[in-house]
Motif scaffolding. Sequence first.
Motif, mmCIF file in Angstrom:
data_model
loop_
_atom_site.group_PDB
_atom_site.id
_atom_site.type_symbol
_atom_site.label_atom_id
_atom_site.label_comp_id
_atom_site.label_asym_id
_atom_site.label_seq_id
_atom_site.Cartn_x
_atom_site.Cartn_y
_atom_site.Cartn_z
ATOM 1 N N TYR A 132 15.454 -1.685 -1.004
ATOM 2 C CA TYR A 132 14.746 -2.592 0.169
ATOM 3 C C TYR A 132 14.790 -4.151 -0.408
ATOM 4 N N GLY A 133 15.148 -5.071 0.450
ATOM 5 C CA GLY A 133 15.114 -6.416 0.256
ATOM 6 C C GLY A 133 14.677 -7.497 1.316
ATOM 7 N N SER B 81 13.207 -6.055 6.860
ATOM 8 C CA SER B 81 13.653 -6.010 5.492
ATOM 9 C C SER B 81 15.078 -5.235 5.605
ATOM 10 N N GLY C 236 0.867 -1.257 0.149
ATOM 11 C CA GLY C 236 -0.078 -0.047 -0.035
ATOM 12 C C GLY C 236 0.935 1.244 0.001
ATOM 13 N N ASP D 3 5.831 -6.392 4.954
ATOM 14 C CA ASP D 3 5.399 -5.158 4.639
ATOM 15 C C ASP D 3 6.439 -4.705 3.483
ATOM 16 N N ARG E 129 4.130 12.134 10.178
ATOM 17 C CA ARG E 129 4.936 11.151 10.568
ATOM 18 C C ARG E 129 6.541 11.580 10.371
ATOM 19 N N ALA F 29 13.795 -4.615 -4.355
ATOM 20 C CA ALA F 29 13.233 -3.683 -5.200
ATOM 21 C C ALA F 29 13.935 -2.214 -4.879
ATOM 22 N N TYR G 172 14.344 -2.207 10.593
ATOM 23 C CA TYR G 172 14.721 -2.456 9.324
ATOM 24 C C TYR G 172 16.101 -2.895 9.639
ATOM 25 N N GLU H 199 13.195 -11.332 -2.742
ATOM 26 C CA GLU H 199 12.790 -10.224 -3.455
ATOM 27 C C GLU H 199 13.594 -8.974 -3.155
ATOM 28 N N LYS I 177 0.339 0.711 6.903
ATOM 29 C CA LYS I 177 0.766 -0.771 6.683
ATOM 30 C C LYS I 177 1.537 -0.890 8.142
ATOM 31 N N GLY J 176 7.838 -5.911 -5.114
ATOM 32 C CA GLY J 176 8.327 -6.870 -4.358
ATOM 33 C C GLY J 176 7.312 -7.835 -4.215
ATOM 34 N N SER K 152 2.997 4.670 0.841
ATOM 35 C CA SER K 152 3.461 5.007 2.213
ATOM 36 C C SER K 152 2.623 6.016 2.919
ATOM 37 N N HIS L 110 11.367 4.504 -4.039
ATOM 38 C CA HIS L 110 11.601 6.140 -3.717
ATOM 39 C C HIS L 110 12.877 6.212 -3.618
ATOM 40 N N GLU M 94 1.137 2.853 -7.283
ATOM 41 C CA GLU M 94 0.580 1.837 -6.481
ATOM 42 C C GLU M 94 -0.809 1.188 -6.192
#
Length: 211
Positions: free
Chosen positions: A84-85, A40, A15, A104, A146, A77, A56, A75, A21, A109, A17, A80, A164
């Motif tokens: 990230y993996g 991740s 979903g 998440d 945030r 990708a 993370y 996976e 999530k 991904g 940012s 932004h 997305e």
Amino acid sequence: MSSEHKKGSVFVVSGPSGAGKSTLAKKAVEFFPDLTFSISYTTRKPRAGDVDGVDYHFVSAEEFDKMVESGAFLEYATVHGKSYGTSGVELSKVIDRGGNVILDIDVQGAALIRNALSTGEHGMDAVFIFVLPPSIEECRERLKKRANLSEDELSKRMKTAVEEIKRAEEYDFVIVNDGLNEAFCEFQAVIEGKKSETKEKWAGLKGRYGL
Ligand code: ADP
Ligand code: 5GP
């Protein structure tokens, strides 16, 4: 002697940012004792409140590239502008012993995982959930609240958000995170649905093995 037992399930949550999530995922991990969060690896810098090894694994671009080369990721990708993996080994460790895991991850991904699972070689079972904000404006407001994002960073995220959202229909479940309590009830129901499906199936199968 058969050592076969039921593997855990994977809940893939995507979903835009700011949709909520990680808020929903954190609540779910607190609620379900057999559910853990997949941590991740990312090259993005920690935000205020981010804890390395909890939210993370924060790594350098060099470390991330080495992991890609060694095939460490199930996976990965670019989102932004940062990498990230998801570590394949870390995920397998949990689901092989019957634990359930929330991932998440972004839409790219999630699509990679969907394709990887379609071959059946991973023997993994996944449910795909898309979390929507009530509106794009509300999503922007949540992001603004945030963290201190620059206008440029904010508009980059909002542009990606629209792209997305177009892919929400690829998912098994879509949840609108307007009121948090209502959204969490739906989230819980999806996870419980999956759990009871396994439970019911297993209850009917046990007898075959003299259990
Ligand atoms: P994501 O992980 O999708 O980027 P977060 O879970 O970090 O989003 O949520 C973004 C911001 O919105 C956070 O500050 C969070 O506390 C807030 N938030 C999450 N859900 C709601 C909600 N239902 N109503 C209002 N604010 C929310
Ligand atoms: P954030 O930087 O706001 O924590 O996350 C940005 C985006 O990266 C979110 O859409 C999040 O779902 C996604 N993301 C986080 N971890 C992973 C991952 O391991 N793989 C992929 N593909 N996306 C991820």
